[in-house]
Design an enzyme around this catalytic site. Structure first.
Site, PDB file in Angstrom:
ATOM      1  N   SER A 285      10.918 -30.587  31.105  1.00 54.94           N
ATOM      2  CA  SER A 285      10.757 -29.411  31.954  1.00 54.94           C
ATOM      3  C   SER A 285      11.569 -28.227  31.436  1.00 54.94           C
ATOM      4  O   SER A 285      11.241 -27.650  30.407  1.00 54.94           O
ATOM      5  CB  SER A 285      11.143 -29.784  33.391  1.00 54.94           C
ATOM      6  OG  SER A 285      10.822 -28.770  34.291  1.00 54.94           O
ATOM      7  N   ASP A 296       9.432 -21.707  18.822  1.00 55.73           N
ATOM      8  CA  ASP A 296       8.310 -20.788  18.595  1.00 55.73           C
ATOM      9  C   ASP A 296       8.749 -19.462  17.987  1.00 55.73           C
ATOM     10  O   ASP A 296       7.985 -18.833  17.252  1.00 55.73           O
ATOM     11  CB  ASP A 296       7.569 -20.531  19.910  1.00 55.73           C
ATOM     12  CG  ASP A 296       6.578 -21.635  20.241  1.00 55.73           C
ATOM     13  OD1 ASP A 296       6.494 -22.605  19.470  1.00 55.73           O
ATOM     14  OD2 ASP A 296       5.889 -21.531  21.275  1.00 55.73           O
ATOM     15  N   LYS A 310       6.951 -32.702  30.268  1.00 62.53           N
ATOM     16  CA  LYS A 310       6.739 -32.329  31.673  1.00 62.53           C
ATOM     17  C   LYS A 310       6.588 -30.817  31.742  1.00 62.53           C
ATOM     18  O   LYS A 310       7.566 -30.077  31.684  1.00 62.53           O
ATOM     19  CB  LYS A 310       7.901 -32.779  32.554  1.00 62.53           C
ATOM     20  CG  LYS A 310       7.690 -32.436  34.032  1.00 62.53           C
ATOM     21  CD  LYS A 310       8.900 -32.800  34.857  1.00 62.53           C
ATOM     22  CE  LYS A 310       8.644 -32.524  36.341  1.00 62.53           C
ATOM     23  NZ  LYS A 310       8.405 -31.106  36.635  1.00 62.53           N
TER      24      LYS A 310
END
Length: 530
Positions: A285, A296, A310
Protein backbone atom coordinates in the site's frame (compact mmCIF):
# COMPACT_ATOMS: atom_id res chain seq x y z
CA UNK A 1 -32.90 -4.60 18.03
CA UNK A 2 -33.79 -1.36 16.28
CA UNK A 3 -30.24 -0.07 16.70
CA UNK A 4 -28.87 -3.07 14.77
CA UNK A 5 -31.54 -2.68 12.10
CA UNK A 6 -30.50 0.93 11.62
CA UNK A 7 -26.87 -0.15 11.40
CA UNK A 8 -27.65 -2.66 8.65
CA UNK A 9 -29.73 -0.08 6.79
CA UNK A 10 -26.91 2.44 7.07
CA UNK A 11 -24.31 0.19 5.54
CA UNK A 12 -26.65 -0.89 2.75
CA UNK A 13 -27.58 2.65 1.83
CA UNK A 14 -23.92 3.70 2.12
CA UNK A 15 -22.87 1.01 -0.34
CA UNK A 16 -25.57 1.92 -2.81
CA UNK A 17 -25.01 5.68 -2.42
CA UNK A 18 -21.52 5.19 -3.88
CA UNK A 19 -23.27 4.50 -7.15
CA UNK A 20 -26.42 6.63 -7.55
CA UNK A 21 -27.40 4.96 -10.82
CA UNK A 22 -27.20 1.53 -9.25
CA UNK A 23 -29.23 2.59 -6.24
CA UNK A 24 -32.08 3.70 -8.49
CA UNK A 25 -32.69 0.30 -9.93
CA UNK A 26 -35.76 -1.47 -8.70
CA UNK A 27 -33.82 -4.73 -8.35
CA UNK A 28 -31.64 -3.16 -5.71
CA UNK A 29 -34.64 -2.06 -3.69
CA UNK A 30 -35.89 -5.64 -3.80
CA UNK A 31 -32.60 -6.96 -2.44
CA UNK A 32 -32.58 -4.43 0.40
CA UNK A 33 -36.13 -5.38 1.28
CA UNK A 34 -35.17 -9.06 1.25
CA UNK A 35 -32.38 -8.50 3.75
CA UNK A 36 -34.58 -6.44 6.05
CA UNK A 37 -37.36 -9.02 5.86
CA UNK A 38 -35.04 -11.82 6.96
CA UNK A 39 -33.73 -9.64 9.78
CA UNK A 40 -37.25 -8.89 11.06
CA UNK A 41 -38.46 -12.48 10.82
CA UNK A 42 -35.45 -13.84 12.67
CA UNK A 43 -35.96 -11.31 15.44
CA UNK A 44 -39.72 -11.95 15.67
CA UNK A 45 -40.15 -15.67 15.00
CA UNK A 46 -36.96 -17.65 15.69
CA UNK A 47 -37.48 -20.45 18.23
CA UNK A 48 -34.91 -18.98 20.68
CA UNK A 49 -34.11 -15.43 21.72
CA UNK A 50 -31.66 -14.08 19.15
CA UNK A 51 -28.86 -11.59 19.75
CA UNK A 52 -29.02 -9.77 16.43
CA UNK A 53 -25.78 -7.80 16.91
CA UNK A 54 -23.33 -10.59 16.00
CA UNK A 55 -25.62 -11.76 13.18
CA UNK A 56 -25.65 -8.27 11.73
CA UNK A 57 -21.88 -8.01 11.92
CA UNK A 58 -21.43 -11.41 10.26
CA UNK A 59 -23.85 -10.41 7.50
CA UNK A 60 -21.82 -7.27 6.82
CA UNK A 61 -18.56 -9.24 6.81
CA UNK A 62 -20.10 -11.85 4.53
CA UNK A 63 -21.13 -9.25 1.95
CA UNK A 64 -17.71 -7.64 1.89
CA UNK A 65 -15.85 -10.96 1.70
CA UNK A 66 -17.56 -11.67 -1.61
CA UNK A 67 -15.85 -8.62 -3.12
CA UNK A 68 -12.15 -7.69 -3.25
CA UNK A 69 -9.69 -8.83 -0.55
CA UNK A 70 -9.33 -5.41 1.07
CA UNK A 71 -12.91 -4.23 1.64
CA UNK A 72 -13.55 -4.93 5.31
CA UNK A 73 -15.75 -4.44 8.35
CA UNK A 74 -14.05 -3.18 11.54
CA UNK A 75 -15.88 -3.57 14.84
CA UNK A 76 -15.80 -0.92 17.56
CA UNK A 77 -12.96 -2.52 19.57
CA UNK A 78 -10.81 -2.92 16.47
CA UNK A 79 -11.50 0.68 15.44
CA UNK A 80 -10.12 2.02 18.71
CA UNK A 81 -6.81 0.26 18.05
CA UNK A 82 -6.80 1.38 14.41
CA UNK A 83 -7.38 5.02 15.36
CA UNK A 84 -4.59 4.88 17.95
CA UNK A 85 -2.10 3.38 15.50
CA UNK A 86 -2.86 5.95 12.80
CA UNK A 87 -3.09 8.96 15.09
CA UNK A 88 0.32 8.16 16.54
CA UNK A 89 -0.60 7.81 20.19
CA UNK A 90 -2.93 6.67 22.95
CA UNK A 91 -3.31 7.21 26.66
CA UNK A 92 -1.68 4.54 28.79
CA UNK A 93 1.28 3.77 31.06
CA UNK A 94 4.07 3.64 28.47
CA UNK A 95 5.52 0.14 28.31
CA UNK A 96 6.42 -2.40 25.65
CA UNK A 97 5.39 -5.85 26.85
CA UNK A 98 5.35 -9.51 25.93
CA UNK A 99 3.56 -12.50 27.44
CA UNK A 100 5.79 -15.34 28.57
CA UNK A 101 4.53 -18.37 30.53
CA UNK A 102 1.15 -16.63 31.05
CA UNK A 103 2.83 -13.61 32.64
CA UNK A 104 3.14 -10.02 31.37
CA UNK A 105 6.82 -9.09 31.03
CA UNK A 106 7.89 -5.47 30.64
CA UNK A 107 10.25 -5.46 27.64
CA UNK A 108 11.00 -1.73 27.80
CA UNK A 109 9.58 1.44 29.28
CA UNK A 110 8.99 4.38 26.98
CA UNK A 111 11.38 7.22 27.79
CA UNK A 112 9.64 9.94 29.75
CA UNK A 113 6.45 7.89 30.09
CA UNK A 114 4.38 7.30 33.24
CA UNK A 115 5.81 3.81 33.92
CA UNK A 116 9.39 5.08 33.81
CA UNK A 117 8.51 7.99 36.09
CA UNK A 118 7.29 5.71 38.89
CA UNK A 119 10.25 3.34 38.62
CA UNK A 120 8.93 0.39 36.61
CA UNK A 121 11.83 -1.36 34.87
CA UNK A 122 12.39 -3.69 31.93
CA UNK A 123 11.98 -7.35 32.95
CA UNK A 124 9.42 -6.54 35.66
CA UNK A 125 6.43 -8.91 35.71
CA UNK A 126 2.94 -7.45 36.02
CA UNK A 127 0.82 -9.88 38.06
CA UNK A 128 -2.16 -7.71 39.00
CA UNK A 129 -3.85 -4.73 37.31
CA UNK A 130 -6.15 -2.85 39.70
CA UNK A 131 -8.15 -5.67 41.34
CA UNK A 132 -7.73 -8.17 38.50
CA UNK A 133 -5.25 -11.05 38.53
CA UNK A 134 -3.22 -10.46 35.34
CA UNK A 135 -1.60 -13.91 35.17
CA UNK A 136 -3.06 -15.76 32.22
CA UNK A 137 -4.10 -12.65 30.28
CA UNK A 138 -4.09 -12.99 26.51
CA UNK A 139 -1.94 -10.45 24.68
CA UNK A 140 -5.01 -8.90 23.03
CA UNK A 141 -6.66 -8.27 26.43
CA UNK A 142 -3.80 -6.39 28.07
CA UNK A 143 -4.20 -2.98 26.36
CA UNK A 144 -7.84 -2.87 27.51
CA UNK A 145 -6.61 -2.84 31.11
CA UNK A 146 -3.49 -0.70 30.78
CA UNK A 147 -4.93 2.01 28.55
CA UNK A 148 -7.48 4.57 29.67
CA UNK A 149 -8.29 8.25 29.89
CA UNK A 150 -5.43 10.68 30.36
CA UNK A 151 -5.14 11.48 34.07
CA UNK A 152 -6.81 8.28 35.24
CA UNK A 153 -5.03 5.95 37.67
CA UNK A 154 -4.11 2.29 37.42
CA UNK A 155 -2.72 0.19 40.29
CA UNK A 156 -0.13 -2.46 39.42
CA UNK A 157 1.41 -5.29 41.43
CA UNK A 158 4.79 -6.26 40.05
CA UNK A 159 7.22 -9.10 40.68
CA UNK A 160 10.84 -8.02 40.20
CA UNK A 161 13.67 -10.57 39.90
CA UNK A 162 15.88 -10.40 43.00
CA UNK A 163 13.19 -8.68 45.13
CA UNK A 164 11.41 -10.94 47.60
CA UNK A 165 8.10 -9.10 47.91
CA UNK A 166 5.70 -7.83 45.30
CA UNK A 167 6.04 -4.16 44.44
CA UNK A 168 2.98 -1.93 44.21
CA UNK A 169 2.84 1.00 41.78
CA UNK A 170 0.19 3.65 41.26
CA UNK A 171 0.53 4.99 37.72
CA UNK A 172 -1.24 8.01 36.23
CA UNK A 173 -2.03 7.39 32.56
CA UNK A 174 -0.81 9.91 30.03
CA UNK A 175 -0.54 10.37 26.27
CA UNK A 176 1.89 7.79 24.87
CA UNK A 177 3.40 8.27 21.40
CA UNK A 178 3.27 5.38 18.94
CA UNK A 179 6.42 5.85 16.93
CA UNK A 180 6.43 4.81 13.29
CA UNK A 181 10.17 5.31 12.78
CA UNK A 182 12.00 2.42 14.44
CA UNK A 183 15.55 3.54 13.67
CA UNK A 184 17.47 6.52 12.31
CA UNK A 185 21.25 6.26 12.52
CA UNK A 186 24.45 6.69 10.55
CA UNK A 187 25.45 3.42 8.89
CA UNK A 188 28.72 5.05 7.76
CA UNK A 189 30.11 8.57 8.13
CA UNK A 190 28.01 9.79 5.20
CA UNK A 191 25.24 7.21 4.67
CA UNK A 192 22.13 7.24 6.84
CA UNK A 193 19.59 4.52 7.58
CA UNK A 194 15.94 5.14 8.48
CA UNK A 195 13.39 2.37 9.06
CA UNK A 196 9.65 3.12 8.98
CA UNK A 197 7.29 0.45 10.33
CA UNK A 198 3.99 1.98 9.10
CA UNK A 199 2.53 5.26 7.85
CA UNK A 200 0.69 7.01 10.67
CA UNK A 201 -0.26 10.60 11.37
CA UNK A 202 3.21 11.48 12.68
CA UNK A 203 5.37 9.57 10.18
CA UNK A 204 6.56 12.50 8.09
CA UNK A 205 7.46 14.62 11.13
CA UNK A 206 9.25 11.63 12.73
CA UNK A 207 11.12 10.97 9.50
CA UNK A 208 12.13 14.60 9.13
CA UNK A 209 13.41 14.70 12.72
CA UNK A 210 15.41 11.52 12.17
CA UNK A 211 16.78 12.77 8.87
CA UNK A 212 17.87 16.10 10.34
CA UNK A 213 19.49 14.32 13.30
CA UNK A 214 21.78 12.47 10.89
CA UNK A 215 23.29 15.68 9.53
CA UNK A 216 24.46 16.21 5.93
CA UNK A 217 24.31 12.93 4.01
CA UNK A 218 25.81 11.59 0.82
CA UNK A 219 23.32 8.72 0.72
CA UNK A 220 20.26 7.33 2.53
CA UNK A 221 18.85 3.83 2.98
CA UNK A 222 15.06 4.06 3.42
CA UNK A 223 13.87 0.72 4.84
CA UNK A 224 10.20 -0.06 4.10
CA UNK A 225 10.46 -3.81 4.59
CA UNK A 226 7.59 -5.19 6.63
CA UNK A 227 5.73 -1.86 6.31
CA UNK A 228 2.15 -2.75 5.39
CA UNK A 229 1.06 0.83 4.67
CA UNK A 230 -1.19 3.39 6.34
CA UNK A 231 -2.15 6.96 5.57
CA UNK A 232 -1.94 8.09 1.94
CA UNK A 233 -1.02 11.70 2.65
CA UNK A 234 1.98 10.60 4.71
CA UNK A 235 3.22 8.38 1.88
CA UNK A 236 2.78 11.23 -0.60
CA UNK A 237 4.70 13.56 1.71
CA UNK A 238 7.54 11.08 2.19
CA UNK A 239 7.93 10.42 -1.55
CA UNK A 240 7.78 14.17 -2.14
CA UNK A 241 10.65 14.65 0.28
CA UNK A 242 12.92 13.30 -2.49
CA UNK A 243 11.18 14.64 -5.63
CA UNK A 244 11.04 18.01 -7.40
CA UNK A 245 8.03 20.29 -7.63
CA UNK A 246 5.15 19.14 -9.87
CA UNK A 247 6.33 15.51 -9.84
CA UNK A 248 3.37 13.13 -9.88
CA UNK A 249 3.55 10.71 -6.95
CA UNK A 250 0.42 8.60 -7.37
CA UNK A 251 -2.97 8.76 -9.06
CA UNK A 252 -6.29 7.03 -8.43
CA UNK A 253 -9.15 5.95 -10.67
CA UNK A 254 -12.46 4.27 -9.92
CA UNK A 255 -15.89 3.72 -11.41
CA UNK A 256 -17.90 5.96 -9.08
CA UNK A 257 -15.30 8.55 -8.03
CA UNK A 258 -13.45 11.14 -10.12
CA UNK A 259 -9.80 10.43 -10.93
CA UNK A 260 -7.26 12.22 -8.77
CA UNK A 261 -3.55 12.93 -9.14
CA UNK A 262 -1.25 13.73 -6.23
CA UNK A 263 1.71 15.97 -7.08
CA UNK A 264 4.44 17.80 -5.21
CA UNK A 265 3.66 21.48 -4.74
CA UNK A 266 7.27 22.39 -3.98
CA UNK A 267 10.74 20.94 -4.29
CA UNK A 268 11.52 18.15 -1.87
CA UNK A 269 14.06 18.70 0.89
CA UNK A 270 16.40 15.93 -0.29
CA UNK A 271 16.20 16.00 -4.08
CA UNK A 272 19.94 15.42 -4.50
CA UNK A 273 20.69 12.78 -1.86
CA UNK A 274 21.56 9.35 -3.27
CA UNK A 275 18.76 7.01 -2.30
CA UNK A 276 18.11 3.28 -1.86
CA UNK A 277 14.66 1.98 -0.88
CA UNK A 278 14.45 -1.49 0.68
CA UNK A 279 11.23 -3.49 0.17
CA UNK A 280 10.05 -7.07 0.62
CA UNK A 281 6.90 -9.16 0.24
CA UNK A 282 5.34 -7.46 3.30
CA UNK A 283 5.79 -3.93 1.95
CA UNK A 284 2.30 -2.87 0.90
CA UNK A 285 0.00 0.00 0.00
CA UNK A 286 1.60 3.28 1.15
CA UNK A 287 5.05 1.65 1.05
CA UNK A 288 4.45 0.67 -2.57
CA UNK A 289 3.34 4.21 -3.41
CA UNK A 290 6.67 5.55 -2.13
CA UNK A 291 8.80 2.85 -3.78
CA UNK A 292 6.87 3.13 -7.05
CA UNK A 293 7.27 6.91 -7.25
CA UNK A 294 11.00 6.74 -6.47
CA UNK A 295 11.46 4.02 -9.12
CA UNK A 296 9.33 5.66 -11.82
CA UNK A 297 11.18 8.96 -11.50
CA UNK A 298 14.58 7.19 -11.55
CA UNK A 299 15.20 8.93 -8.26
CA UNK A 300 16.76 6.01 -6.43
CA UNK A 301 17.43 2.27 -6.48
CA UNK A 302 14.87 -0.20 -5.13
CA UNK A 303 16.51 -3.26 -3.55
CA UNK A 304 15.04 -6.42 -2.05
CA UNK A 305 12.10 -8.63 -2.99
CA UNK A 306 8.85 -7.89 -4.83
CA UNK A 307 6.29 -6.06 -2.74
CA UNK A 308 2.86 -7.31 -1.69
CA UNK A 309 0.75 -5.68 -4.40
CA UNK A 310 -1.99 -3.86 -2.44
CA UNK A 311 -3.17 -1.02 -4.63
CA UNK A 312 -6.86 -0.60 -3.86
CA UNK A 313 -8.21 2.62 -2.33
CA UNK A 314 -10.66 2.21 0.54
CA UNK A 315 -13.14 4.76 1.80
CA UNK A 316 -13.78 4.35 5.52
CA UNK A 317 -17.36 4.99 6.61
CA UNK A 318 -18.24 5.16 10.30
CA UNK A 319 -21.45 3.37 11.28
CA UNK A 320 -22.49 5.28 14.39
CA UNK A 321 -21.63 2.74 17.09
CA UNK A 322 -17.84 3.03 16.86
CA UNK A 323 -17.56 0.45 14.08
CA UNK A 324 -16.74 1.22 10.46
CA UNK A 325 -16.70 -0.28 7.02
CA UNK A 326 -13.96 0.15 4.42
CA UNK A 327 -15.21 -0.07 0.86
CA UNK A 328 -12.86 -0.20 -2.11
CA UNK A 329 -13.61 2.71 -4.44
CA UNK A 330 -10.53 3.06 -6.69
CA UNK A 331 -7.12 1.73 -7.74
CA UNK A 332 -3.70 3.29 -7.29
CA UNK A 333 -1.42 3.94 -10.27
CA UNK A 334 2.28 4.77 -10.06
CA UNK A 335 3.50 7.86 -11.98
CA UNK A 336 4.29 5.76 -15.07
CA UNK A 337 0.77 4.30 -15.03
CA UNK A 338 1.43 0.92 -13.42
CA UNK A 339 -1.38 -0.62 -11.35
CA UNK A 340 -0.01 -1.54 -7.92
CA UNK A 341 -2.77 -4.06 -7.10
CA UNK A 342 -1.93 -7.63 -8.03
CA UNK A 343 -4.70 -9.74 -9.60
CA UNK A 344 -7.38 -11.34 -7.41
CA UNK A 345 -10.66 -13.19 -7.77
CA UNK A 346 -13.68 -11.76 -6.01
CA UNK A 347 -14.73 -13.80 -3.01
CA UNK A 348 -11.40 -15.69 -2.94
CA UNK A 349 -9.83 -13.81 -0.05
CA UNK A 350 -8.10 -16.80 1.54
CA UNK A 351 -6.65 -17.89 -1.78
CA UNK A 352 -5.41 -14.35 -2.40
CA UNK A 353 -3.38 -14.27 0.81
CA UNK A 354 -2.15 -17.84 0.38
CA UNK A 355 -0.84 -16.90 -3.08
CA UNK A 356 1.03 -13.95 -1.60
CA UNK A 357 4.27 -15.88 -1.05
CA UNK A 358 4.09 -17.43 -4.51
CA UNK A 359 3.68 -13.95 -5.98
CA UNK A 360 6.78 -12.70 -4.15
CA UNK A 361 8.98 -15.70 -5.01
CA UNK A 362 11.93 -14.15 -6.82
CA UNK A 363 12.87 -17.46 -8.40
CA UNK A 364 9.98 -16.95 -10.81
CA UNK A 365 10.59 -13.27 -11.52
CA UNK A 366 11.94 -13.71 -15.04
CA UNK A 367 8.83 -15.56 -16.14
CA UNK A 368 6.65 -13.00 -14.36
CA UNK A 369 8.39 -10.17 -16.20
CA UNK A 370 7.86 -11.90 -19.53
CA UNK A 371 4.09 -11.99 -18.94
CA UNK A 372 3.77 -8.56 -17.31
CA UNK A 373 2.91 -5.27 -19.03
CA UNK A 374 6.02 -3.12 -19.57
CA UNK A 375 6.27 0.59 -18.77
CA UNK A 376 8.96 3.23 -19.14
CA UNK A 377 10.32 5.33 -16.30
CA UNK A 378 9.82 9.06 -16.59
CA UNK A 379 13.38 10.41 -16.60
CA UNK A 380 15.60 7.86 -18.38
CA UNK A 381 12.93 5.71 -20.01
CA UNK A 382 14.21 2.41 -18.62
CA UNK A 383 11.90 -0.61 -18.47
CA UNK A 384 9.79 -1.38 -15.40
CA UNK A 385 6.96 -3.87 -15.08
CA UNK A 386 3.33 -3.75 -13.99
CA UNK A 387 1.05 -6.61 -13.11
CA UNK A 388 0.98 -5.94 -9.38
CA UNK A 389 3.44 -4.85 -6.72
CA UNK A 390 6.77 -3.10 -7.13
CA UNK A 391 9.63 -5.21 -8.48
CA UNK A 392 13.04 -4.16 -7.22
CA UNK A 393 15.85 -2.97 -9.44
CA UNK A 394 18.19 -5.27 -7.50
CA UNK A 395 16.56 -8.54 -6.47
CA UNK A 396 17.94 -10.34 -3.45
CA UNK A 397 16.47 -13.69 -2.49
CA UNK A 398 15.46 -14.32 1.09
CA UNK A 399 18.54 -15.43 3.04
CA UNK A 400 17.74 -18.74 4.75
CA UNK A 401 21.34 -19.37 5.84
CA UNK A 402 21.26 -20.74 9.37
CA UNK A 403 17.53 -21.49 9.40
CA UNK A 404 16.85 -25.06 10.52
CA UNK A 405 13.82 -26.84 11.93
CA UNK A 406 15.57 -26.81 15.31
CA UNK A 407 16.08 -23.04 15.13
CA UNK A 408 12.43 -22.56 14.11
CA UNK A 409 11.25 -24.68 17.05
CA UNK A 410 13.31 -22.64 19.52
CA UNK A 411 11.69 -19.47 18.18
CA UNK A 412 8.16 -20.88 17.90
CA UNK A 413 8.12 -22.36 21.42
CA UNK A 414 9.29 -19.05 22.90
CA UNK A 415 12.62 -20.48 24.04
CA UNK A 416 14.77 -17.69 22.55
CA UNK A 417 12.62 -14.98 24.11
CA UNK A 418 12.55 -16.74 27.47
CA UNK A 419 16.31 -17.18 27.43
CA UNK A 420 16.82 -13.44 26.85
CA UNK A 421 14.45 -12.61 29.71
CA UNK A 422 16.22 -15.01 32.08
CA UNK A 423 19.66 -13.80 30.99
CA UNK A 424 18.76 -10.18 31.69
CA UNK A 425 17.27 -11.13 35.05
CA UNK A 426 20.70 -12.41 36.06
CA UNK A 427 23.01 -10.08 34.18
CA UNK A 428 21.35 -6.69 33.65
CA UNK A 429 23.26 -4.89 36.40
CA UNK A 430 26.60 -6.28 35.20
CA UNK A 431 25.81 -5.48 31.56
CA UNK A 432 24.81 -1.91 32.35
CA UNK A 433 28.04 -1.45 34.32
CA UNK A 434 30.32 -3.04 31.71
CA UNK A 435 28.63 -1.58 28.62
CA UNK A 436 27.52 1.99 29.40
CA UNK A 437 26.78 2.71 25.72
CA UNK A 438 25.58 0.68 22.77
CA UNK A 439 28.91 1.24 21.03
CA UNK A 440 30.74 -0.49 23.91
CA UNK A 441 28.22 -3.32 23.84
CA UNK A 442 28.37 -3.77 20.07
CA UNK A 443 32.18 -3.91 20.00
CA UNK A 444 32.77 -6.21 22.94
CA UNK A 445 29.70 -8.31 23.75
CA UNK A 446 29.46 -11.78 22.23
CA UNK A 447 27.30 -14.85 22.76
CA UNK A 448 29.53 -17.70 23.94
CA UNK A 449 29.27 -21.43 23.25
CA UNK A 450 28.29 -21.87 26.89
CA UNK A 451 25.35 -19.51 26.44
CA UNK A 452 24.17 -21.40 23.37
CA UNK A 453 24.39 -24.59 25.43
CA UNK A 454 22.18 -23.00 28.10
CA UNK A 455 19.75 -22.03 25.35
CA UNK A 456 19.65 -25.67 24.21
CA UNK A 457 19.12 -26.79 27.83
CA UNK A 458 16.13 -24.46 28.08
CA UNK A 459 14.87 -25.93 24.81
CA UNK A 460 15.05 -29.40 26.38
CA UNK A 461 12.71 -28.21 29.13
CA UNK A 462 10.23 -27.05 26.49
CA UNK A 463 10.31 -30.37 24.60
CA UNK A 464 12.44 -29.00 21.77
CA UNK A 465 14.55 -32.05 21.02
CA UNK A 466 18.23 -31.14 20.91
CA UNK A 467 19.87 -31.39 17.48
CA UNK A 468 23.63 -30.84 17.68
CA UNK A 469 24.11 -30.74 13.91
CA UNK A 470 21.32 -28.21 13.43
CA UNK A 471 22.67 -26.12 16.30
CA UNK A 472 26.05 -25.91 14.54
CA UNK A 473 24.32 -24.69 11.39
CA UNK A 474 22.12 -22.17 13.23
CA UNK A 475 24.72 -20.99 15.77
CA UNK A 476 25.81 -17.81 13.87
CA UNK A 477 22.19 -16.77 13.35
CA UNK A 478 21.27 -17.48 16.96
CA UNK A 479 24.26 -15.49 18.24
CA UNK A 480 23.13 -12.52 16.16
CA UNK A 481 19.48 -12.81 17.24
CA UNK A 482 20.31 -13.11 20.92
CA UNK A 483 22.69 -10.16 20.80
CA UNK A 484 20.14 -8.04 18.91
CA UNK A 485 17.34 -8.87 21.39
CA UNK A 486 19.58 -8.09 24.37
CA UNK A 487 20.62 -4.80 22.74
CA UNK A 488 16.97 -3.92 22.15
CA UNK A 489 16.12 -4.42 25.82
CA UNK A 490 19.19 -2.54 27.05
CA UNK A 491 19.39 0.36 24.59
CA UNK A 492 16.11 0.54 22.61
CA UNK A 493 14.59 -0.70 19.36
CA UNK A 494 17.02 1.13 17.08
CA UNK A 495 19.90 -0.92 18.47
CA UNK A 496 18.17 -4.14 17.47
CA UNK A 497 18.43 -3.04 13.83
CA UNK A 498 21.99 -1.80 14.27
CA UNK A 499 23.03 -5.33 15.27
CA UNK A 500 20.95 -7.17 12.66
CA UNK A 501 21.78 -4.89 9.74
CA UNK A 502 25.51 -5.05 10.27
CA UNK A 503 25.78 -8.80 10.81
CA UNK A 504 22.99 -10.56 8.90
CA UNK A 505 21.26 -8.44 6.28
CA UNK A 506 22.24 -8.85 2.64
CA UNK A 507 19.86 -6.15 1.25
CA UNK A 508 21.32 -3.66 3.73
CA UNK A 509 24.87 -4.67 2.81
CA UNK A 510 24.09 -4.32 -0.89
CA UNK A 511 22.50 -0.91 -0.31
CA UNK A 512 25.69 0.31 1.38
CA UNK A 513 27.71 -1.03 -1.54
CA UNK A 514 25.54 0.73 -4.14
CA UNK A 515 25.51 4.04 -2.28
CA UNK A 516 29.24 3.88 -1.58
CA UNK A 517 30.03 3.23 -5.27
CA UNK A 518 27.25 5.27 -6.84
CA UNK A 519 28.95 6.15 -10.12
CA UNK A 520 29.91 2.52 -10.78
CA UNK A 521 26.86 0.71 -9.35
CA UNK A 522 24.01 3.16 -8.75
CA UNK A 523 23.90 5.31 -11.86
CA UNK A 524 24.16 2.37 -14.33
CA UNK A 525 21.03 0.85 -12.79
CA UNK A 526 19.11 4.03 -13.62
CA UNK A 527 20.17 4.14 -17.27
CA UNK A 528 18.00 3.19 -20.24
CA UNK A 529 19.64 0.10 -21.70
CA UNK A 530 17.16 -0.27 -24.53
Amino acid sequence: MHRHLRKLLLILFTIFSLSPLLAQRAADAVQIQKLLSVYRKLAELYVDEVDMAPLTEEAIRGMLEELDPHSAYIDADEMRSVVASFEGGFSGIGIEFSVLRDTIHVVNTIAGGPAEHVGIRPNDRIVRIDTVDAVGFRTADIPKHLRGKTGSHVELDIVRPGVADKLHFAVVRDKIPLNTVDAAYLATDSIGYIKINRFGRTTLSEFRSGYEKLGPLRGLILDLRGNSGGLLEQAVGLAGFFLPRDATIVSTEGRAVPPKTFRMEQDGEACDVRLVVLIDESSASASEIVAGAIQDWDRGIVIGRSSFGKGLVQRQIELGDGSAVRITIARYHTPSGRIIQRPYKKGKRQEYYQNHLRHSDDIAQDSLDAAAPAYRTLRTGRMVYGGGGIRPDVRIADDTTGFTDYHAALIRRGVVNEYVVNFLDRERTRLERNYPTFEHFDRKFTISDAQLDKLANLGDKHAVERDAEAMDVSAPLLRMQLKALIAQRLFGTECFYRVVNRTHDEPFRRALEVLGNWEQQGEPLLENRG
